[in-house]
Enzyme design. Structure first.
Site, PDB file in Angstrom:
ATOM      1  N   ASP A   1      32.148  60.807  39.711  1.00 40.00           N
ATOM      2  CA  ASP A   1      31.131  59.754  39.615  1.00 40.00           C
ATOM      3  C   ASP A   1      31.770  58.389  39.345  1.00 40.00           C
ATOM      4  O   ASP A   1      31.301  57.367  39.843  1.00 40.00           O
ATOM      5  CB  ASP A   1      30.122  60.088  38.515  1.00 40.00           C
TER       6      ASP A   1
ATOM      7  N   GLU B   1      23.023  52.238  45.490  1.00 43.03           N
ATOM      8  CA  GLU B   1      23.049  52.960  46.759  1.00 43.03           C
ATOM      9  C   GLU B   1      21.679  52.922  47.432  1.00 43.03           C
ATOM     10  O   GLU B   1      20.655  52.976  46.759  1.00 43.03           O
ATOM     11  CB  GLU B   1      23.428  54.426  46.527  1.00 43.03           C
TER      12      GLU B   1
ATOM     13  N   CYS C   1      42.614  62.620  44.928  1.00 45.75           N
ATOM     14  CA  CYS C   1      42.985  62.091  46.232  1.00 45.75           C
ATOM     15  C   CYS C   1      44.176  62.863  46.807  1.00 45.75           C
ATOM     16  O   CYS C   1      45.213  63.031  46.142  1.00 45.75           O
ATOM     17  CB  CYS C   1      43.338  60.607  46.118  1.00 45.75           C
TER      18      CYS C   1
ATOM     19  N   CYS D   1      38.789  57.502  48.269  1.00 50.76           N
ATOM     20  CA  CYS D   1      39.546  57.208  47.045  1.00 50.76           C
ATOM     21  C   CYS D   1      39.406  55.727  46.713  1.00 50.76           C
ATOM     22  O   CYS D   1      39.654  54.860  47.563  1.00 50.76           O
ATOM     23  CB  CYS D   1      41.022  57.572  47.231  1.00 50.76           C
TER      24      CYS D   1
ATOM     25  N   ASP E   1      26.444  54.584  40.465  1.00 53.81           N
ATOM     26  CA  ASP E   1      26.316  55.842  41.200  1.00 53.81           C
ATOM     27  C   ASP E   1      25.207  56.660  40.548  1.00 53.81           C
ATOM     28  O   ASP E   1      25.276  56.982  39.358  1.00 53.81           O
ATOM     29  CB  ASP E   1      27.635  56.612  41.160  1.00 53.81           C
TER      30      ASP E   1
ATOM     31  N   CYS F   1      47.154  59.703  47.603  1.00 60.75           N
ATOM     32  CA  CYS F   1      47.941  59.049  46.553  1.00 60.75           C
ATOM     33  C   CYS F   1      47.990  59.856  45.260  1.00 60.75           C
ATOM     34  O   CYS F   1      48.710  59.483  44.324  1.00 60.75           O
ATOM     35  CB  CYS F   1      47.376  57.659  46.263  1.00 60.75           C
TER      36      CYS F   1
END
Length: 385
Positions: free
Chosen positions: A358, A275, A348, A329, A193, A351
């Site tokens: 990151d 990415e 999240c 998530c 990332d 959950c």
């Protein structure tokens, strides 16, 4: 795979004067060829040679150098046309595009000049070169490079080398054609990332903090503002001296980060997933005080460093769509904009998983990398008899 090796020349005073004069002469000649090409509608290289070759010889250029000047000029116009077609210079009628199309291409006095093996020869054991100049052939011009670069030059140098001058120093940019190792079958993918607060975060837990680089850029920006406001000769001289300092520092940081990522992937037998960030500066909206930071972010350079280092090591590399990687998530797959509480925190709402944002994004990118790799892999189902 092709990479370049930068070799620093260490000429004597008279040799440096000859190299400087040569670059000035060939680039002045290239500007003249460019004007002829512009006047005649940029003809093909062979036709352009008919209009310019004799004059270039009369200006004192050798046969091979004259050919290279013509080819360099023709290639510059080909690049300009490609940029126009790709829309890199704006839409038809825009100010920037009109300016590019309305005048001949100009070459800086110290711009790079290509040399082939007829004009340049290497003596690796002595670490010297013999090079053509307008003052005659210069022999025993010393050069310096790392032992690894010298080995690659000796074993894999191929094609032309470019002579260039930068800040009063001379360099040869040599093309290295390395054999590509076979890409191994990965055991999972290491997701990367990219960001501003953290330059890179991987799914293995490695995090390259961007705080030091951002502080360095802030210091350089403040210093440039002070020197530009002062406006004296010494201030302008210092500005020129420091013009590439920030870029060199950022490139060094990117080399260190990319080497760490590729080494980790190679050691663990994983591939690398990056990415696809094409056009991110056009998509992302920031406040005015954040725009300098965004446009100074050298994510493309980091990605290119990771790409060529991975290729040299035989590490598989794929690019994935970054959509929703920061909102999804990595534990349960739930997607919600509210999952991202702030820049650093991911919680999240389905959950209850709590982690660094990151880290969460890097796991999602790694999972997408596996999907892309499997989808692009050849089918291994036996053929029907």
């Amino acid at each position: 795979m092709k990479i370049v090796a930068q070799v620093k020349l260490m000429p004597e005073a008279d040799q440096a004067a000859a190299l400087r004069s040569t670059l000035r002469t060939v680039n002045e000649s290239a500007c003249w060829v460019s004007a002829v090409a512009f006047e005649r509608g940029v003809p093909r290289e062979y036709e352009l040679r008919k209009h310019t070759y004799a004059e270039l010889k009369a200006r004192g250029l050798g046969a091979q150098t004259a050919q290279h000047v013509i080819k360099k000029t023709r290639d510059a116009y080909a690049t300009l046309r490609a940029n126009i077609r790709a829309g890199n210079l704006g839409r038809p009628g825009s100010k920037r595009r009109r300016k590019a199309e309305s005048k001949p291409i100009a070459f800086r006095p110290e711009a790079a000049q290509p040399y082939d093996d007829r004009c340049l020869s290497w003596q690796y054991d002595q670490q010297t070169v013999s090079i053509w100049t307008t003052a005659g052939r210069l022999k025993k011009v010393r050069f310096a490079c790392s032992p690894d670069a010298l080995r690659m030059l000796r074993e894999h140098r191929k094609g032309e080398s470019d002579l260039m001058e930068r800040d009063g120093l001379f360099y040869l940019i040599a093309t290295i054609d390395l054999p590509e190792p076979e890409v191994f079958e990965p055991d999972g993918f290491l997701g990367v990332d990219l960001g501003i607060a953290h330059i890179a975060t991987t799914s293995t837990g490695y995090r390259a903090a961007g705080r030091g680089l951002n502080r360095h850029r802030k210091r350089q920006l403040d210093l440039r503002k002070k020197l530009q406001a002062k406006g004296t000769k010494s201030a302008k001289r210092l500005l020129k001296k420091r013009s590439r300092k920030e870029a060199r520092h950022a490139a060094n940081v990117n080399h260190i980060v990319s080497k760490t990522i590729v080494t980790t992937a190679e050691r663990t037998g994983r591939g690398i997933a990056l990415e696809t960030l094409t056009g991110i500066r056009d998509r992302v909206r920031h406040r005015k005080d954040q725009r300098t930071t965004l446009h100074s972010w050298s994510f493309h350079q980091l990605a290119s460093f990771v790409e060529y280092k991975a290729k040299r090591a035989g590490v598989p590399l794929v690019y994935v769509d970054p959509a929703y990687t920061s909102q999804q998530c990595s534990e349960c797959g739930h997607i919600d904009r509210k999952n991202r509480i702030d820049q650093a925190t991911f919680a999240c709402r389905s959950c209850g998983a709590l982690m660094h944002a990151d880290d969460n994004a890097s796991h999602n990118i790694g999972r997408k990398g596996e999907t892309v790799w499997i989808a692009g892999r050849e089918s291994r189902v036996p053929a029907t008899p």
